[in-house]
Motif scaffolding. Structure first.
Motif, PDB file in Angstrom:
ATOM      1  N   ASN A 183       0.841  -1.209   0.000  1.00  0.00           N
ATOM      2  CA  ASN A 183       0.000   0.000   0.000  1.00  0.00           C
ATOM      3  C   ASN A 183       0.877   1.260   0.000  1.00  0.00           C
ATOM      4  OD1 ASN A 183       0.866   0.449   2.633  1.00  0.00           O
ATOM      5  ND2 ASN A 183      -0.852  -0.682   3.517  1.00  0.00           N
ATOM      6  N   LYS A 184       0.211   2.417  -0.021  1.00  0.00           N
ATOM      7  CA  LYS A 184       0.936   3.678  -0.182  1.00  0.00           C
ATOM      8  C   LYS A 184       1.940   3.896   0.967  1.00  0.00           C
ATOM      9  CE  LYS A 184      -0.014   8.449  -1.477  1.00  0.00           C
ATOM     10  NZ  LYS A 184       0.387   9.225  -0.297  1.00  0.00           N
ATOM     11  N   ALA A 185       1.502   3.550   2.176  1.00  0.00           N
ATOM     12  CA  ALA A 185       2.385   3.757   3.339  1.00  0.00           C
ATOM     13  C   ALA A 185       3.632   2.885   3.213  1.00  0.00           C
ATOM     14  CB  ALA A 185       1.623   3.415   4.625  1.00  0.00           C
ATOM     15  N   GLN A 186       3.440   1.667   2.719  1.00  0.00           N
ATOM     16  CA  GLN A 186       4.606   0.765   2.561  1.00  0.00           C
ATOM     17  C   GLN A 186       5.543   1.273   1.464  1.00  0.00           C
ATOM     18  OE1 GLN A 186       2.038  -2.609   2.064  1.00  0.00           O
ATOM     19  NE2 GLN A 186       2.599  -3.479   4.050  1.00  0.00           N
ATOM     20  N   GLU A 188       5.912   4.362   0.608  1.00  0.00           N
ATOM     21  CA  GLU A 188       6.609   5.549   1.122  1.00  0.00           C
ATOM     22  C   GLU A 188       7.745   5.151   2.069  1.00  0.00           C
ATOM     23  OE1 GLU A 188       2.866   8.644   0.768  1.00  0.00           O
ATOM     24  OE2 GLU A 188       3.488   7.963   2.779  1.00  0.00           O
ATOM     25  N   MET A 189       7.483   4.089   2.799  1.00  0.00           N
ATOM     26  CA  MET A 189       8.518   3.607   3.729  1.00  0.00           C
ATOM     27  C   MET A 189       9.755   3.135   2.943  1.00  0.00           C
ATOM     28  SD  MET A 189       7.852   0.779   6.669  1.00  0.00           S
ATOM     29  CE  MET A 189       6.535   1.453   7.603  1.00  0.00           C
TER      30      MET A 189
END
Ligand code: FAQ
Length: 317
Positions: A183-186, A188-189
């Protein structure tokens, strides 16, 4: 007169040694070697061994927080490999006349260096991907060439170590690729880890050739077969397409394929930061050295027990 004979003898031996190197022969521990060759190798190999050992710390940090049992088992195996590499290289360095405990004393007293890269923090899980992919990736580029260096024990150690580093590199890339499919958070990480590790990974290859005081000797003696800048370029050229393939952006606005040179042009490395880190003032230098000193102290009883056991066993024999 006898001084003249001694210096003629030394010059003859040095010339013979250089001829062996030029002919591509491998130097073994019992062969004659110039004192400076021995010292340079000892410096480089001991620093390399220290790097493997200190290099366990940023990853060890994540053992209890790896996101699954499989990831934990893989990370644990990788860290154990690094310990093995350290021991292997210390053994190789011992053939140059210094024992492991002296080398470790040099590390703990701050006399000896270890790779700058391990003075950066590992802040999120994607950093484990970045370390495997970029840090082990840079180490492989450097070590594949060292596997052909002129000193037998070092070159042989590198052959085995590179095989294991290849596995480390692939597991790191796999973590990054997996997160980029998440997902987007992953995503970005993963990009955040890339942003923080890219430049320090480039610094692993050492200063620019023009500012590398040891390269002259090391290249003449074929300890180094390629210069710091050439290896750095090779790492960039092979890593950029890998980043693009999984949708990561390299944090360098000046990075561009150059069709004339058939290499990527890149922006200037922050050398002031590099020298700060290698002189002890990086983000984690003090923490890493404290952790190493504590581990050494806590391990005293284990070393004493091992020595006592070995003595008992040899007395029985
Ligand atoms: N960090 O004249 P040069 C790994 C120092 S293993 C700290 O160019 P040289 C596996 C250098 O010592 C990574 N210091 O030096 C792993 C010298 O200072 P000195 C380690 C650095 O020796 C992965 C001064 O700057 N690999 O990552 C660095 O000709 C994941 C002037 O520099 C090796 O050690 C640096 N990055 O070239 C483990 C490979 N760069 O000693 C766990 C073997 C330079 O005169 C997790 N070593 N310095 O006071 C080499 O190939 C070379 O020693 C270089 C430096 C290329 C590192």
């Amino acid at each position: 007169m006898s001084q003249n004979v001694a210096s003629e003898d030394l010059a003859r031996r040095e010339a013979e040694f250089q001829a062996k190197i030029d002919a591509g022969q491998v130097i073994e521990p019992k062969d004659w070697m110039p004192e400076r060759y021995r010292k340079q190798l000892l410096r480089m190999m001991s620093q390399h061994a220290h790097s493997e050992v200190v290099g366990m710390l940023p990853e060890g940090n994540w053992l209890t927080r790896a996101p699954s049992l499989m990831r934990k088992a893989v990370l644990l195996a990788k860290i154990q490999d690094e310990a093995g590499h350290g021991l292997y290289i210390y053994s190789g360095a011992e053939t140059l006349g210094m024992n492991r405990s002296e080398m470790i004393d040099q590390l703990l007293s701050g006399q000896a260096k270890y790779s700058s890269i391990f003075n950066y923090p590992t802040l999120n899980w994607a950093d484990m991907g970045a370390v495997g992919w970029l840090v082990d990736g840079a180490a492989i580029v450097n070590q594949t060439v060292l596997a052909k260096c002129s000193y037998g024990p070092y070159s042989r150690a590198m052959i085995r170590i590179c095989k294991e580093e290849n596995f480390h590199n692939k597991q790191g890339y796999q973590i990054m690729a997996y997160m980029m499919r998440g997902n987007k958070a992953q995503q970005e990480m993963a990009q955040d880890a890339m942003n923080r590790f890219w430049w320090p990974a480039l610094m692993m290859f050492g200063p620019s050739d023009k500012d590398s005081p040891n390269s002259g000797d090391l290249m003449k003696w074929k300890v180094k077969l390629q210069s710091n800048d050439d290896l750095r370029q090779r790492f960039i050229d092979r890593t950029v397409p890998q980043a693009e393939a999984i949708g990561l952006t390299i944090p360098d606005p000046e990075l561009k394929w150059n069709p004339q040179t058939r290499h990527y042009d890149h922006g200037e490395i922050n050398w002031a930061e590099f020298y700060e880190v290698i002189n002890g003032n990086g983000p984690c230098n003090k923490l890493r050295m404290k952790q190493r000193r504590d581990a050494h102290e806590n391990g005293t009883w284990v070393r004493e027990a091992a020595v006592a056991y070995a003595k008992k066993k040899s007395a029985k024999a």
